[in-house]
Motif scaffolding. Structure first.
Motif, PDB file in Angstrom:
ATOM      1  N   MET A   1       0.935  -1.089  -0.057  1.00 60.04           N
ATOM      2  CA  MET A   1       0.073  -0.102  -0.011  1.00 60.04           C
ATOM      3  C   MET A   1       0.925   1.292   0.087  1.00 60.04           C
ATOM      4  O   MET A   1       2.094   1.194   0.668  1.00 60.04           O
ATOM      5  CB  MET A   1      -0.968  -0.025   1.222  1.00 60.04           C
ATOM      6  CG  MET A   1      -2.352  -0.329   0.763  1.00 60.04           C
ATOM      7  SD  MET A   1      -2.912  -2.102   0.849  1.00 60.04           S
ATOM      8  CE  MET A   1      -2.431  -2.503   2.356  1.00 60.04           C
ATOM      9  N   ARG A   2       0.242   2.139  -0.704  1.00 59.05           N
ATOM     10  CA  ARG A   2       1.161   3.735  -0.585  1.00 59.05           C
ATOM     11  C   ARG A   2       0.159   4.870  -0.940  1.00 59.05           C
ATOM     12  O   ARG A   2      -0.876   4.811  -1.455  1.00 59.05           O
ATOM     13  CB  ARG A   2       1.957   3.551  -2.136  1.00 59.05           C
ATOM     14  CG  ARG A   2       2.810   4.695  -2.077  1.00 59.05           C
ATOM     15  CD  ARG A   2       3.985   4.480  -3.282  1.00 59.05           C
ATOM     16  NE  ARG A   2       3.257   4.681  -4.569  1.00 59.05           N
ATOM     17  CZ  ARG A   2       3.215   5.944  -4.987  1.00 59.05           C
ATOM     18  NH1 ARG A   2       3.885   7.064  -4.369  1.00 59.05           N
ATOM     19  NH2 ARG A   2       2.467   6.077  -6.235  1.00 59.05           N
ATOM     20  N   THR A   3       0.526   5.848   0.000  1.00 58.34           N
ATOM     21  CA  THR A   3      -0.167   6.986   0.067  1.00 58.34           C
ATOM     22  C   THR A   3       0.216   7.910  -0.977  1.00 58.34           C
ATOM     23  O   THR A   3       1.479   8.337  -1.024  1.00 58.34           O
ATOM     24  CB  THR A   3      -0.226   7.521   1.333  1.00 58.34           C
ATOM     25  OG1 THR A   3      -0.879   6.789   2.223  1.00 58.34           O
ATOM     26  CG2 THR A   3      -1.068   8.952   1.243  1.00 58.34           C
ATOM     27  N   SER A   4      -0.430   8.649  -1.876  1.00 61.48           N
ATOM     28  CA  SER A   4       0.218   9.356  -3.071  1.00 61.48           C
ATOM     29  C   SER A   4      -0.653  10.635  -2.803  1.00 61.48           C
ATOM     30  O   SER A   4      -1.823  10.810  -2.642  1.00 61.48           O
ATOM     31  CB  SER A   4      -0.131   8.812  -4.351  1.00 61.48           C
ATOM     32  OG  SER A   4       0.240   9.773  -5.388  1.00 61.48           O
ATOM     33  N   ILE A  56      -7.662   2.381  -3.635  1.00 57.85           N
ATOM     34  CA  ILE A  56      -8.655   1.914  -2.931  1.00 57.85           C
ATOM     35  C   ILE A  56      -9.203   2.899  -1.858  1.00 57.85           C
ATOM     36  O   ILE A  56     -10.377   2.552  -1.381  1.00 57.85           O
ATOM     37  CB  ILE A  56      -8.155   0.836  -2.319  1.00 57.85           C
ATOM     38  CG1 ILE A  56      -6.902   1.061  -1.359  1.00 57.85           C
ATOM     39  CG2 ILE A  56      -7.855  -0.440  -3.434  1.00 57.85           C
ATOM     40  CD1 ILE A  56      -6.274  -0.103  -0.656  1.00 57.85           C
ATOM     41  N   ALA A  57      -8.582   4.280  -1.886  1.00 52.88           N
ATOM     42  CA  ALA A  57      -9.118   5.024  -0.887  1.00 52.88           C
ATOM     43  C   ALA A  57      -8.909   6.668  -1.290  1.00 52.88           C
ATOM     44  O   ALA A  57      -7.863   6.601  -2.048  1.00 52.88           O
ATOM     45  CB  ALA A  57      -8.836   4.750   0.709  1.00 52.88           C
ATOM     46  N   ARG A  80     -12.300  -2.361   3.250  1.00 48.85           N
ATOM     47  CA  ARG A  80     -12.875  -1.955   4.579  1.00 48.85           C
ATOM     48  C   ARG A  80     -12.595  -3.030   5.672  1.00 48.85           C
ATOM     49  O   ARG A  80     -12.520  -4.113   5.090  1.00 48.85           O
ATOM     50  CB  ARG A  80     -14.101  -1.308   4.759  1.00 48.85           C
ATOM     51  CG  ARG A  80     -14.151  -0.268   3.762  1.00 48.85           C
ATOM     52  CD  ARG A  80     -15.896   0.229   3.819  1.00 48.85           C
ATOM     53  NE  ARG A  80     -16.088   1.384   2.819  1.00 48.85           N
ATOM     54  CZ  ARG A  80     -17.322   1.838   2.234  1.00 48.85           C
ATOM     55  NH1 ARG A  80     -18.273   1.186   2.618  1.00 48.85           N
ATOM     56  NH2 ARG A  80     -17.288   2.557   1.356  1.00 48.85           N
ATOM     57  N   GLY A  81     -12.261  -2.879   6.920  1.00 44.94           N
ATOM     58  CA  GLY A  81     -11.983  -3.716   7.886  1.00 44.94           C
ATOM     59  C   GLY A  81     -10.620  -4.344   7.822  1.00 44.94           C
ATOM     60  O   GLY A  81     -10.623  -5.352   8.607  1.00 44.94           O
ATOM     61  N   LYS A  82      -9.689  -3.735   6.968  1.00 47.58           N
ATOM     62  CA  LYS A  82      -8.505  -4.287   6.806  1.00 47.58           C
ATOM     63  C   LYS A  82      -7.360  -3.483   7.714  1.00 47.58           C
ATOM     64  O   LYS A  82      -6.292  -3.756   7.334  1.00 47.58           O
ATOM     65  CB  LYS A  82      -7.979  -4.847   5.541  1.00 47.58           C
ATOM     66  CG  LYS A  82      -9.234  -5.557   4.655  1.00 47.58           C
ATOM     67  CD  LYS A  82      -8.674  -5.717   3.431  1.00 47.58           C
ATOM     68  CE  LYS A  82      -9.563  -6.744   2.452  1.00 47.58           C
ATOM     69  NZ  LYS A  82      -9.308  -6.992   1.141  1.00 47.58           N
ATOM     70  N   PHE A  88      -3.888   5.353   6.328  1.00 48.32           N
ATOM     71  CA  PHE A  88      -3.910   6.470   5.309  1.00 48.32           C
ATOM     72  C   PHE A  88      -4.357   7.662   5.879  1.00 48.32           C
ATOM     73  O   PHE A  88      -3.788   8.857   5.654  1.00 48.32           O
ATOM     74  CB  PHE A  88      -4.956   5.685   4.539  1.00 48.32           C
ATOM     75  CG  PHE A  88      -5.475   6.856   3.178  1.00 48.32           C
ATOM     76  CD1 PHE A  88      -4.369   7.316   2.556  1.00 48.32           C
ATOM     77  CD2 PHE A  88      -6.796   7.273   3.176  1.00 48.32           C
ATOM     78  CE1 PHE A  88      -4.839   8.329   1.470  1.00 48.32           C
ATOM     79  CE2 PHE A  88      -7.039   7.823   1.835  1.00 48.32           C
ATOM     80  CZ  PHE A  88      -6.318   8.544   1.179  1.00 48.32           C
ATOM     81  N   VAL A  89      -5.224   7.921   6.837  1.00 48.96           N
ATOM     82  CA  VAL A  89      -5.295   9.352   7.413  1.00 48.96           C
ATOM     83  C   VAL A  89      -4.383   9.778   8.161  1.00 48.96           C
ATOM     84  O   VAL A  89      -3.945  10.882   7.848  1.00 48.96           O
ATOM     85  CB  VAL A  89      -6.631   9.162   8.522  1.00 48.96           C
ATOM     86  CG1 VAL A  89      -6.757  10.334   9.152  1.00 48.96           C
ATOM     87  CG2 VAL A  89      -7.985   8.917   7.840  1.00 48.96           C
TER      88      VAL A  89
END
Length: 236
Positions: A1-4, A56-57, A80-82, A88-89
């Protein structure tokens, strides 16, 4: 996972696809506010969480000087729920902090999202004439109101939760004891506090007092919507 924080057009297409699917199957989600998402993309106001290069978000935000607002935040239903959303927030808050944002606010939509935002460190606060569930999180170490009512010689900021014509009948609800840096103007810690712009605020110094509504306060004070943010006191 990566935040962009610089998502691609493909990521926007991913989001549109699963928002549409969510609406078609459950009549839920933010596809009804779709125009806000590509607009935020064009203006670099969109953070996106990706998995296997697919979005995904996302969070749509706005920045006003030292305050930011989360307008929309959603995770793809199947993801969700993972335990991915909280990280991410946190990544998005860290990015905003790096952009000199001091506080972030939002209102809970849907209302049952309050529990999630509480887990992310957001606090609930009330705004007069507003029935929404409003929440906020400070991103820096701020000056807290004093817990003692003993008189001291330090400069003070006093705040009433009412307009000036009512404040004369009541003691201030919050008081901050001020500590300055070497310039004797900049606070060591800023005051960051949810406050209605019509409320009365007062700067009390040894030799004078300055009292007014927050929106007219004649010092270097940042009035950003529903927040009183003071990091420097310089008389005008």
């Amino acid at each position: 996972m990566r935040t962009s924080f610089r998502p691609s057009k493909k990521h926007i297409s991913d989001i549109e696809k699963w928002l549409s699917e969510e609406w078609n199957s459950k009549k839920e989600g933010f596809i009804t506010d779709w125009e806000m998402i590509p607009e935020a993309f064009e203006e670099d106001r969109l953070s996106v969480l990706t998995k296997d290069e697919k979005a995904i978000a996302f969070i749509v935000y706005r920045v006003y000087d030292e305050m930011a607002v989360f307008d929309i935040a959603e995770m793809k239903p199947s993801e969700r729920g993972k335990r991915q959303a909280k990280k991410f927030v946190s990544d998005t808050l860290d990015y905003l902090r790096s952009q000199d944002v001091l506080v972030v606010k939002l209102y809970c939509s849907p209302q049952n999202s309050e529990g999630f935002w509480s887990k992310c460190g957001f606090q609930k606060f009330d705004i007069p004439h507003n029935d929404q569930i409003n929440m906020y999180k400070t991103l820096v170490d701020e000056l807290k109101p004093s817990k003692t009512k003993q008189k001291t010689q330090s400069d003070k900021i006093k705040l009433w939760d009412c307009e000036p014509h009512l404040a004369t009948r009541n003691a201030p609800r919050w008081i901050w004891e001020l500590e300055y840096k070497e310039d004797q103007k900049t606070l060591i810690k800023p005051i960051i506090f949810p406050a209605f712009y019509e409320w009365q605020v007062e700067l009390e110094k040894i030799d004078k007092k300055i009292t007014h509504k927050i929106k007219y306060f004649p010092i270097d004070i940042s009035e950003t919507g529903t927040f009183m943010i003071i990091d420097k006191l310089e008389n005008k």
